[in-house]
Motif scaffolding. Structure first.
Motif, PDB file in Angstrom:
ATOM      1  N   ASN A  96     -51.889  32.839  46.990  1.00 14.06           N
ATOM      2  CA  ASN A  96     -51.379  31.474  47.060  1.00 14.06           C
ATOM      3  C   ASN A  96     -52.523  30.473  47.223  1.00 14.06           C
ATOM      4  N   GLU A 146     -52.036  25.212  49.591  1.00  8.77           N
ATOM      5  CA  GLU A 146     -51.618  26.608  49.667  1.00  8.77           C
ATOM      6  C   GLU A 146     -50.117  26.700  49.958  1.00  8.77           C
ATOM      7  N   ASN A 147     -49.630  25.813  50.856  1.00  7.24           N
ATOM      8  CA  ASN A 147     -48.200  25.818  51.197  1.00  7.24           C
ATOM      9  C   ASN A 147     -47.332  25.486  49.977  1.00  7.24           C
ATOM     10  N   GLY A 201     -47.149  28.356  47.769  1.00  9.08           N
ATOM     11  CA  GLY A 201     -46.227  29.344  48.334  1.00  9.08           C
ATOM     12  C   GLY A 201     -44.774  29.011  48.043  1.00  9.08           C
ATOM     13  N   SER A 254     -42.133  31.301  45.988  1.00  5.26           N
ATOM     14  CA  SER A 254     -40.812  31.663  46.521  1.00  5.26           C
ATOM     15  C   SER A 254     -39.692  31.293  45.548  1.00  5.26           C
TER      16      SER A 254
END
Length: 263
Positions: A209, A220-221, A224, A228
Protein backbone atom coordinates in the motif's frame (compact mmCIF):
# COMPACT_ATOMS: atom_id res chain seq x y z
CA UNK A 1 -69.92 -21.02 -20.99
CA UNK A 2 -70.56 -23.20 -17.94
CA UNK A 3 -70.86 -26.29 -20.19
CA UNK A 4 -67.63 -25.40 -21.99
CA UNK A 5 -65.85 -25.02 -18.66
CA UNK A 6 -67.09 -28.41 -17.47
CA UNK A 7 -65.93 -30.04 -20.70
CA UNK A 8 -62.49 -28.47 -20.41
CA UNK A 9 -62.32 -29.57 -16.78
CA UNK A 10 -63.20 -33.14 -17.79
CA UNK A 11 -60.64 -33.19 -20.60
CA UNK A 12 -57.85 -32.09 -18.29
CA UNK A 13 -58.48 -34.49 -15.46
CA UNK A 14 -59.34 -37.46 -17.64
CA UNK A 15 -56.40 -37.09 -20.03
CA UNK A 16 -54.08 -34.85 -17.99
CA UNK A 17 -53.24 -33.06 -21.20
CA UNK A 18 -52.16 -29.68 -19.86
CA UNK A 19 -50.20 -28.95 -23.05
CA UNK A 20 -53.48 -28.99 -24.98
CA UNK A 21 -55.89 -27.43 -22.50
CA UNK A 22 -53.59 -24.81 -20.97
CA UNK A 23 -53.26 -22.77 -24.18
CA UNK A 24 -57.03 -22.93 -24.74
CA UNK A 25 -57.81 -21.56 -21.30
CA UNK A 26 -55.11 -18.91 -21.60
CA UNK A 27 -56.50 -17.83 -24.96
CA UNK A 28 -59.98 -17.53 -23.44
CA UNK A 29 -58.64 -15.36 -20.60
CA UNK A 30 -56.70 -13.25 -23.09
CA UNK A 31 -59.86 -12.74 -25.15
CA UNK A 32 -61.69 -11.72 -22.00
CA UNK A 33 -59.00 -9.18 -21.14
CA UNK A 34 -59.08 -7.78 -24.68
CA UNK A 35 -62.87 -7.48 -24.54
CA UNK A 36 -62.75 -5.81 -21.14
CA UNK A 37 -60.31 -3.21 -22.48
CA UNK A 38 -62.47 -2.69 -25.56
CA UNK A 39 -65.69 -2.23 -23.58
CA UNK A 40 -64.01 -0.15 -20.90
CA UNK A 41 -66.57 1.72 -18.84
CA UNK A 42 -69.17 1.82 -21.60
CA UNK A 43 -71.33 -0.94 -20.13
CA UNK A 44 -71.25 -2.10 -16.53
CA UNK A 45 -73.38 -5.12 -17.43
CA UNK A 46 -71.08 -6.26 -20.21
CA UNK A 47 -68.00 -5.62 -18.11
CA UNK A 48 -69.45 -7.64 -15.27
CA UNK A 49 -70.26 -10.57 -17.56
CA UNK A 50 -66.77 -10.50 -19.06
CA UNK A 51 -65.15 -10.46 -15.61
CA UNK A 52 -67.38 -13.35 -14.47
CA UNK A 53 -66.52 -15.56 -17.43
CA UNK A 54 -62.82 -14.67 -17.29
CA UNK A 55 -62.58 -15.38 -13.56
CA UNK A 56 -64.15 -18.79 -14.24
CA UNK A 57 -61.40 -19.69 -16.65
CA UNK A 58 -58.73 -18.42 -14.26
CA UNK A 59 -60.26 -20.47 -11.44
CA UNK A 60 -60.18 -23.55 -13.67
CA UNK A 61 -56.51 -23.01 -14.51
CA UNK A 62 -55.79 -22.51 -10.81
CA UNK A 63 -57.48 -25.83 -10.06
CA UNK A 64 -55.48 -27.55 -12.80
CA UNK A 65 -52.27 -26.10 -11.40
CA UNK A 66 -53.17 -27.27 -7.91
CA UNK A 67 -54.09 -30.75 -9.09
CA UNK A 68 -50.78 -31.09 -10.92
CA UNK A 69 -48.95 -30.12 -7.76
CA UNK A 70 -50.87 -32.62 -5.66
CA UNK A 71 -50.19 -35.38 -8.16
CA UNK A 72 -46.57 -34.26 -8.58
CA UNK A 73 -47.22 -34.53 -12.28
CA UNK A 74 -44.47 -34.20 -14.86
CA UNK A 75 -46.42 -31.24 -16.28
CA UNK A 76 -46.46 -29.26 -13.03
CA UNK A 77 -44.15 -26.57 -14.44
CA UNK A 78 -46.26 -26.21 -17.56
CA UNK A 79 -49.48 -25.95 -15.59
CA UNK A 80 -47.98 -23.26 -13.38
CA UNK A 81 -46.74 -21.28 -16.39
CA UNK A 82 -50.21 -21.20 -17.97
CA UNK A 83 -51.77 -20.32 -14.63
CA UNK A 84 -49.35 -17.40 -14.13
CA UNK A 85 -50.16 -16.18 -17.62
CA UNK A 86 -53.89 -16.37 -16.87
CA UNK A 87 -53.41 -14.40 -13.64
CA UNK A 88 -51.55 -11.66 -15.52
CA UNK A 89 -54.22 -11.54 -18.23
CA UNK A 90 -57.00 -11.27 -15.65
CA UNK A 91 -55.27 -8.31 -13.98
CA UNK A 92 -54.92 -6.66 -17.39
CA UNK A 93 -58.63 -7.12 -18.01
CA UNK A 94 -59.43 -5.52 -14.68
CA UNK A 95 -57.44 -2.45 -15.71
CA UNK A 96 -54.70 -3.25 -13.22
CA UNK A 97 -51.86 -4.60 -15.36
CA UNK A 98 -49.07 -6.06 -13.22
CA UNK A 99 -45.51 -5.97 -14.55
CA UNK A 100 -44.52 -8.37 -11.78
CA UNK A 101 -47.18 -10.91 -12.82
CA UNK A 102 -46.05 -10.73 -16.45
CA UNK A 103 -42.40 -11.05 -15.44
CA UNK A 104 -43.24 -14.16 -13.41
CA UNK A 105 -45.04 -15.68 -16.40
CA UNK A 106 -42.13 -14.83 -18.72
CA UNK A 107 -39.63 -16.53 -16.40
CA UNK A 108 -41.85 -19.61 -16.15
CA UNK A 109 -42.05 -20.00 -19.92
CA UNK A 110 -38.34 -19.25 -20.33
CA UNK A 111 -37.52 -22.12 -17.97
CA UNK A 112 -39.64 -24.41 -20.16
CA UNK A 113 -38.01 -23.30 -23.40
CA UNK A 114 -41.20 -21.73 -24.80
CA UNK A 115 -39.91 -18.55 -26.48
CA UNK A 116 -43.16 -17.38 -28.07
CA UNK A 117 -45.02 -17.30 -24.77
CA UNK A 118 -41.96 -15.74 -23.14
CA UNK A 119 -41.90 -13.00 -25.78
CA UNK A 120 -45.63 -12.38 -25.40
CA UNK A 121 -45.32 -12.06 -21.62
CA UNK A 122 -42.36 -9.70 -21.93
CA UNK A 123 -44.32 -7.50 -24.35
CA UNK A 124 -47.17 -7.26 -21.85
CA UNK A 125 -44.69 -6.67 -19.04
CA UNK A 126 -43.31 -3.65 -20.89
CA UNK A 127 -46.84 -2.34 -21.42
CA UNK A 128 -47.55 -2.68 -17.70
CA UNK A 129 -44.34 -0.86 -16.74
CA UNK A 130 -45.18 2.00 -19.09
CA UNK A 131 -48.83 2.21 -18.03
CA UNK A 132 -47.81 2.49 -14.38
CA UNK A 133 -45.03 4.93 -15.26
CA UNK A 134 -42.67 2.48 -13.63
CA UNK A 135 -38.98 1.92 -14.17
CA UNK A 136 -38.37 2.84 -17.83
CA UNK A 137 -35.21 0.77 -17.97
CA UNK A 138 -37.19 -2.36 -17.07
CA UNK A 139 -39.75 -1.56 -19.76
CA UNK A 140 -37.02 -1.08 -22.36
CA UNK A 141 -35.33 -4.33 -21.35
CA UNK A 142 -38.60 -6.23 -21.68
CA UNK A 143 -39.29 -4.69 -25.10
CA UNK A 144 -35.83 -5.51 -26.40
CA UNK A 145 -36.10 -9.13 -25.29
CA UNK A 146 -39.63 -9.51 -26.67
CA UNK A 147 -38.54 -8.03 -30.00
CA UNK A 148 -35.47 -10.26 -30.20
CA UNK A 149 -37.47 -13.42 -29.54
CA UNK A 150 -40.29 -12.46 -31.90
CA UNK A 151 -37.77 -11.70 -34.64
CA UNK A 152 -35.97 -15.01 -34.16
CA UNK A 153 -39.28 -16.87 -34.30
CA UNK A 154 -40.52 -14.99 -37.34
CA UNK A 155 -43.62 -14.07 -35.33
CA UNK A 156 -44.47 -10.97 -37.34
CA UNK A 157 -47.81 -10.06 -35.67
CA UNK A 158 -46.20 -10.18 -32.21
CA UNK A 159 -43.14 -8.33 -33.47
CA UNK A 160 -45.44 -5.63 -34.87
CA UNK A 161 -47.17 -5.25 -31.50
CA UNK A 162 -43.82 -4.87 -29.74
CA UNK A 163 -42.64 -2.29 -32.27
CA UNK A 164 -45.90 -0.39 -31.84
CA UNK A 165 -45.38 -0.09 -28.10
CA UNK A 166 -41.77 0.94 -28.68
CA UNK A 167 -42.82 3.70 -31.09
CA UNK A 168 -45.39 5.08 -28.67
CA UNK A 169 -42.86 4.98 -25.85
CA UNK A 170 -40.16 6.49 -28.10
CA UNK A 171 -37.83 3.55 -27.63
CA UNK A 172 -35.28 2.96 -30.39
CA UNK A 173 -35.19 -0.84 -30.44
CA UNK A 174 -32.28 -1.04 -32.89
CA UNK A 175 -30.14 1.22 -30.77
CA UNK A 176 -31.10 -0.56 -27.56
CA UNK A 177 -30.38 -3.96 -29.08
CA UNK A 178 -26.97 -2.85 -30.30
CA UNK A 179 -26.15 -1.54 -26.85
CA UNK A 180 -27.27 -4.82 -25.28
CA UNK A 181 -25.21 -6.86 -27.76
CA UNK A 182 -22.09 -4.74 -27.32
CA UNK A 183 -19.53 -6.75 -25.32
CA UNK A 184 -18.79 -5.24 -21.94
CA UNK A 185 -15.26 -4.82 -20.66
CA UNK A 186 -14.53 -7.30 -17.86
CA UNK A 187 -13.80 -4.49 -15.39
CA UNK A 188 -17.23 -2.97 -16.07
CA UNK A 189 -18.89 -6.13 -14.75
CA UNK A 190 -17.25 -5.48 -11.37
CA UNK A 191 -17.78 -1.74 -11.34
CA UNK A 192 -14.08 -0.93 -11.00
CA UNK A 193 -13.24 2.75 -11.38
CA UNK A 194 -10.31 4.06 -13.40
CA UNK A 195 -8.35 4.75 -10.19
CA UNK A 196 -9.11 1.29 -8.82
CA UNK A 197 -7.77 -0.22 -12.04
CA UNK A 198 -4.55 1.75 -11.55
CA UNK A 199 -4.28 0.44 -8.00
CA UNK A 200 -5.09 -3.11 -9.13
CA UNK A 201 -2.34 -2.91 -11.74
CA UNK A 202 0.20 -2.09 -9.05
CA UNK A 203 -1.29 -4.61 -6.64
CA UNK A 204 -0.84 -7.34 -9.26
CA UNK A 205 2.79 -6.25 -9.60
CA UNK A 206 3.22 -7.01 -5.89
CA UNK A 207 3.50 -3.47 -4.50
CA UNK A 208 2.54 -2.69 -0.92
CA UNK A 209 0.00 0.00 0.00
CA UNK A 210 2.85 2.40 0.79
CA UNK A 211 4.51 1.72 -2.56
CA UNK A 212 1.19 2.09 -4.39
CA UNK A 213 0.61 5.42 -2.66
CA UNK A 214 4.06 6.62 -3.68
CA UNK A 215 3.54 5.66 -7.30
CA UNK A 216 0.12 7.33 -7.51
CA UNK A 217 0.94 10.32 -5.26
CA UNK A 218 -1.71 9.40 -2.71
CA UNK A 219 -1.42 8.53 0.97
CA UNK A 220 -0.84 5.00 2.19
CA UNK A 221 -4.26 5.08 3.90
CA UNK A 222 -5.99 6.14 0.68
CA UNK A 223 -4.22 3.35 -1.19
CA UNK A 224 -5.45 0.93 1.47
CA UNK A 225 -9.02 2.12 1.01
CA UNK A 226 -8.76 1.52 -2.75
CA UNK A 227 -7.36 -1.97 -2.15
CA UNK A 228 -10.21 -2.79 0.25
CA UNK A 229 -12.77 -1.59 -2.31
CA UNK A 230 -11.15 -3.70 -5.01
CA UNK A 231 -11.21 -6.82 -2.84
CA UNK A 232 -14.87 -6.22 -2.06
CA UNK A 233 -15.87 -5.71 -5.69
CA UNK A 234 -13.97 -8.80 -6.84
CA UNK A 235 -15.47 -10.85 -4.01
CA UNK A 236 -12.11 -11.94 -2.56
CA UNK A 237 -10.45 -11.44 0.81
CA UNK A 238 -6.75 -11.43 -0.04
CA UNK A 239 -4.50 -9.50 -2.40
CA UNK A 240 -3.14 -12.66 -4.00
CA UNK A 241 -6.72 -13.73 -4.82
CA UNK A 242 -7.42 -10.34 -6.40
CA UNK A 243 -4.32 -10.71 -8.56
CA UNK A 244 -5.44 -14.19 -9.63
CA UNK A 245 -8.90 -12.90 -10.62
CA UNK A 246 -7.36 -10.00 -12.54
CA UNK A 247 -5.12 -12.38 -14.52
CA UNK A 248 -7.85 -14.96 -15.13
CA UNK A 249 -10.41 -12.45 -16.41
CA UNK A 250 -8.00 -10.13 -18.16
CA UNK A 251 -9.17 -7.13 -16.16
CA UNK A 252 -6.03 -5.16 -16.99
CA UNK A 253 -5.70 -6.09 -20.67
CA UNK A 254 -7.67 -3.05 -21.84
CA UNK A 255 -5.12 -0.79 -20.10
CA UNK A 256 -2.21 -2.13 -22.13
CA UNK A 257 -1.13 -0.73 -25.50
CA UNK A 258 -2.51 -2.90 -28.35
CA UNK A 259 0.90 -4.40 -29.12
CA UNK A 260 1.18 -5.66 -25.50
CA UNK A 261 -2.25 -7.23 -25.32
CA UNK A 262 -2.55 -10.98 -25.38
CA UNK A 263 -4.02 -12.14 -28.70
Amino acid sequence: IALALRRLHSDVFDAGNVSRVGPVIALAVRAGADLAQLVGGQSDTQSGEIRHVTSGYVALMREIDGENRRRRSSTVGLAEAWFRLCEAEEARGLGKPSSEAWSTAARAFASLGMPYQQAYARWREAEAHLAARGHRGHAVGALVEAHRLATQLGAEPLRGEVEGVARRARVDLDRQRQAADRPRKPDAAFGLTARELEVLDLLVAGLTNREIGGRLFISENTAGVHVSNILGKLGVSRRIEAAAVAHRLGLLEARKPPEQQVS
